[in-house]
Write an enzyme that holds these catalytic residues in place. Structure first.
Site, PDB file in Angstrom:
ATOM      1  N   TYR A  62       0.699  -1.164  -0.084  1.00  0.00           N
ATOM      2  CA  TYR A  62       0.022   0.136  -0.040  1.00  0.00           C
ATOM      3  C   TYR A  62       0.910   1.266  -0.120  1.00  0.00           C
ATOM      4  O   TYR A  62       1.766   1.507   0.938  1.00  0.00           O
ATOM      5  CB  TYR A  62      -0.969  -0.011   1.313  1.00  0.00           C
ATOM      6  CG  TYR A  62      -2.091  -1.048   1.188  1.00  0.00           C
ATOM      7  CD1 TYR A  62      -2.137  -1.801  -0.024  1.00  0.00           C
ATOM      8  CD2 TYR A  62      -2.757  -1.219   2.049  1.00  0.00           C
ATOM      9  CE1 TYR A  62      -3.281  -2.839  -0.036  1.00  0.00           C
ATOM     10  CE2 TYR A  62      -3.918  -2.204   2.281  1.00  0.00           C
ATOM     11  CZ  TYR A  62      -4.126  -2.901   1.125  1.00  0.00           C
ATOM     12  OH  TYR A  62      -5.160  -3.792   1.191  1.00  0.00           O
TER      13      TYR A  62
HETATM   14  N1  LIG Z   1      -7.182  -8.087   0.564  1.00  0.00           N
HETATM   15  C1  LIG Z   1      -7.560  -7.422  -0.586  1.00  0.00           C
HETATM   16  O1  LIG Z   1      -7.050  -7.657  -1.551  1.00  0.00           O
HETATM   17  C2  LIG Z   1      -7.977  -5.700  -0.443  1.00  0.00           C
HETATM   18  C3  LIG Z   1      -8.582  -5.174  -1.713  1.00  0.00           C
HETATM   19  C4  LIG Z   1      -9.091  -4.012  -1.258  1.00  0.00           C
HETATM   20  C5  LIG Z   1      -9.203  -3.427   0.029  1.00  0.00           C
HETATM   21  N2  LIG Z   1      -8.626  -4.254   1.172  1.00  0.00           N
HETATM   22  C6  LIG Z   1      -8.733  -3.556   2.438  1.00  0.00           C
HETATM   23  O2  LIG Z   1      -9.915  -3.175   2.570  1.00  0.00           O
HETATM   24  C7  LIG Z   1      -9.890  -1.823   2.890  1.00  0.00           C
HETATM   25  C8  LIG Z   1     -11.432  -1.147   2.488  1.00  0.00           C
HETATM   26  O3  LIG Z   1     -11.465  -1.377   1.120  1.00  0.00           O
HETATM   27  P1  LIG Z   1     -12.379  -0.248   0.310  1.00  0.00           P
HETATM   28  O4  LIG Z   1     -11.484   1.173   0.387  1.00  0.00           O
HETATM   29  O5  LIG Z   1     -12.577  -0.939  -1.014  1.00  0.00           O
HETATM   30  O6  LIG Z   1     -13.724  -0.194   1.126  1.00  0.00           O
HETATM   31  P2  LIG Z   1     -14.897   0.478   1.139  1.00  0.00           P
HETATM   32  O7  LIG Z   1     -15.328   0.991   2.404  1.00  0.00           O
HETATM   33  O8  LIG Z   1     -16.096  -0.394   0.345  1.00  0.00           O
HETATM   34  O9  LIG Z   1     -14.835   1.693   0.184  1.00  0.00           O
HETATM   35  C9  LIG Z   1     -14.068   3.144   0.683  1.00  0.00           C
HETATM   36  C10 LIG Z   1     -14.480   4.147  -0.155  1.00  0.00           C
HETATM   37  O10 LIG Z   1     -15.598   4.315  -0.332  1.00  0.00           O
HETATM   38  C11 LIG Z   1     -15.717   5.700  -0.378  1.00  0.00           C
HETATM   39  N3  LIG Z   1     -16.581   5.973   1.185  1.00  0.00           N
HETATM   40  C12 LIG Z   1     -16.289   5.606   2.212  1.00  0.00           C
HETATM   41  N4  LIG Z   1     -17.016   6.082   3.122  1.00  0.00           N
HETATM   42  C13 LIG Z   1     -18.027   7.143   2.492  1.00  0.00           C
HETATM   43  C14 LIG Z   1     -18.999   7.676   2.911  1.00  0.00           C
HETATM   44  N5  LIG Z   1     -19.262   7.737   4.235  1.00  0.00           N
HETATM   45  N6  LIG Z   1     -19.471   8.582   2.055  1.00  0.00           N
HETATM   46  C15 LIG Z   1     -19.202   8.543   0.777  1.00  0.00           C
HETATM   47  N7  LIG Z   1     -18.234   7.855   0.042  1.00  0.00           N
HETATM   48  C16 LIG Z   1     -17.433   7.018   1.011  1.00  0.00           C
HETATM   49  C17 LIG Z   1     -14.461   6.456  -0.346  1.00  0.00           C
HETATM   50  O11 LIG Z   1     -13.853   6.673  -1.750  1.00  0.00           O
HETATM   51  P3  LIG Z   1     -13.937   7.931  -2.466  1.00  0.00           P
HETATM   52  O12 LIG Z   1     -14.403   8.917  -1.504  1.00  0.00           O
HETATM   53  O13 LIG Z   1     -12.718   8.072  -3.169  1.00  0.00           O
HETATM   54  O14 LIG Z   1     -15.260   7.767  -3.433  1.00  0.00           O
HETATM   55  C18 LIG Z   1     -13.656   5.245   0.410  1.00  0.00           C
HETATM   56  O15 LIG Z   1     -12.078   5.305  -0.041  1.00  0.00           O
HETATM   57  C19 LIG Z   1      -8.829  -1.255   2.192  1.00  0.00           C
HETATM   58  O16 LIG Z   1      -8.372   0.053   2.837  1.00  0.00           O
HETATM   59  C20 LIG Z   1      -7.893  -2.286   2.585  1.00  0.00           C
HETATM   60  O17 LIG Z   1      -7.262  -2.407   3.680  1.00  0.00           O
HETATM   61  C21 LIG Z   1      -8.157  -5.341   0.789  1.00  0.00           C
END
Ligand SMILES: NC(=O)c1ccc[n+]([C@@H]2O[C@H](COP(=O)([O-])OP(=O)(O)OC[C@H]3O[C@@H](n4cnc5c(N)ncnc54)[C@H](OP(=O)(O)O)[C@@H]3O)[C@@H](O)[C@H]2O)c1
Length: 324
Positions: A62
């Site tokens: 990351y």
């Molecule tokens: N193991 C793996 O391969 C893998 C893959 C992916 C993720 N992960 C882990 O899982 C974590 C979460 O993944 P994710 O970032 O895809 O999760 P998510 O919670 O589904 O999406 C987060 C994104 O949604 C938007 N967001 C979040 N809260 C919001 C709100 N209250 N209102 C409006 N927009 C909002 C933001 O993006 P914007 O504001 O940019 O639109 C934020 O970056 C990662 O940080 C990582 O640690 C692991």
């Protein structure tokens, strides 16, 4: 508000019911700008800890290592023992034929680099970020077992293997036969619109006592309701700069599922994103979803999902919103 504490799968370790993901820390976007820099990262970690959050998710790749460095700097002013830190190994972090995957050379070198960046003697969970079909499972299970014996890692996890649950079962059978530490945590993608793990994968997790820590619980922001059919995505959203995200998430079927989320949200007086998270929090097999957030406002809205109660009927309406 204060987050509740739950068991990390069937292990004896306790974690907060919502984990915080740091994928966007130190990450360069297409314009070369860092999405979440060190000050913002520390503000987010402060807000998470202030709400009772203890379970921090990161990975060696990351931000090219910057995410672990930001966390390490932040932890330096805190009691590290109050946090459960998870990192991951697999993806290349250097140009080197042995610099990718789960081969012994890569694992041994990277675990020490991870600990160095985080400024800690051990990580609580080390996930294999992806599966490596070029390295025999007995090789990496033995190497990972050494990390546990050496006190560098407390628990082993594995990520993003759906739908190949049998590979985790095979690795855990090898571990059982040879006296190695098994995988006790898994990190698949799971949310209202991504159901690949339902059935076989979740059955395997139940049978092998493997905890489920879902990533992208908001489908990368899609389930917050910030996107609309036939409208341009908001300029500062993930969809505005990621065509792959648009193609996989902004689909007619997903917008149909989102309507079910929005309808439950109206019934309970919460936001769609909070309801999508509450659905995972009410799920018997889910340990702790990993929320992502770029801003403190987003994070605080997401953490407040822990206060949303769903009736069995509302839970089923969300379960029926989309099936694979
Ligand atoms: N193991 C793996 O391969 C893998 C893959 C992916 C993720 N992960 C882990 O899982 C974590 C979460 O993944 P994710 O970032 O895809 O999760 P998510 O919670 O589904 O999406 C987060 C994104 O949604 C938007 N967001 C979040 N809260 C919001 C709100 N209250 N209102 C409006 N927009 C909002 C933001 O993006 P914007 O504001 O940019 O639109 C934020 O970056 C990662 O940080 C990582 O640690 C692991």
């Amino acid at each position: 508000m204060a987050l509740d504490t739950v068991s990390l799968g069937r292990t004896g370790t306790k974690v907060s019911e919502i984990a915080f993901g740091t994928w966007r820390f130190g990450r360069e976007n297409d314009e070369g700008d860092i999405e979440v820099g060190p000050e913002q990262a520390h503000r987010l970690l402060d807000a998470y800890a202030d709400a009772g959050g203890t379970f921090i998710d990161t990975a060696d790749m990351y931000g090219g290592g910057r995410a672990e460095e930001y966390i390490g700097d932040w932890l330096a002013d805190r009691d590290r023992e109050n946090f459960v830190i998870a990192s991951k190994i697999y993806w290349p972090t250097r140009e080197d034929p042995n610099g990718v995957g789960l081969n012994r050379k890569h694992l041994r070198r990277n675990i020490d680099e991870i600990l160095d960046r985080l400024g800690t003697d051990y990580v609580d969970v080390l996930y294999t970020h992806r599966w490596d079909d070029d390295t025999p499972a007995r090789e990496f299970m033995r190497t990972l077992d050494e990390f546990v014996r050496d006190g560098k890692v407390n628990y082993l996890g594995t990520s993003t293997l759906e739908p190949n649950a049998w590979k985790i079962a095979k690795a855990n059978e090898i571990a059982d036969k040879r006296g190695y530490e098994p995988f006790t945590v898994s990190q698949p993608r799971y949310n209202v619109v991504n159901r690949e793990i339902e059935g076989n994968y979740l059955d395997m997790c139940a049978d092998y006592d493997v905890g489920v820590v879902p990533w992208s619980p908001l489908a990368g922001g899609f389930l917050t309701g910030k996107y609309s059919r036939n409208k341009e995505p908001p300029a500062d959203s993930r969809a505005a700069s990621d065509q792959q995200f648009v193609d996989s998430y902004l689909t007619p079927e997903n917008f149909d599922a989102l309507e079910a989320v929005e309808s439950v949200a109206a019934d309970v007086g919460a936001s769609p994103g909070q309801v999508a998270l509450a659905w995972l929090l009410h799920h018997d097999q889910v340990t702790a979803p990993i929320v992502g957030a770029r801003t403190v406002d987003q994070l605080e809205e997401n953490l407040a999902a822990a206060e949303v109660s769903l009736t069995p009927d509302q839970f089923e309406r969300l379960a029926d919103a989309k099936r694979e």
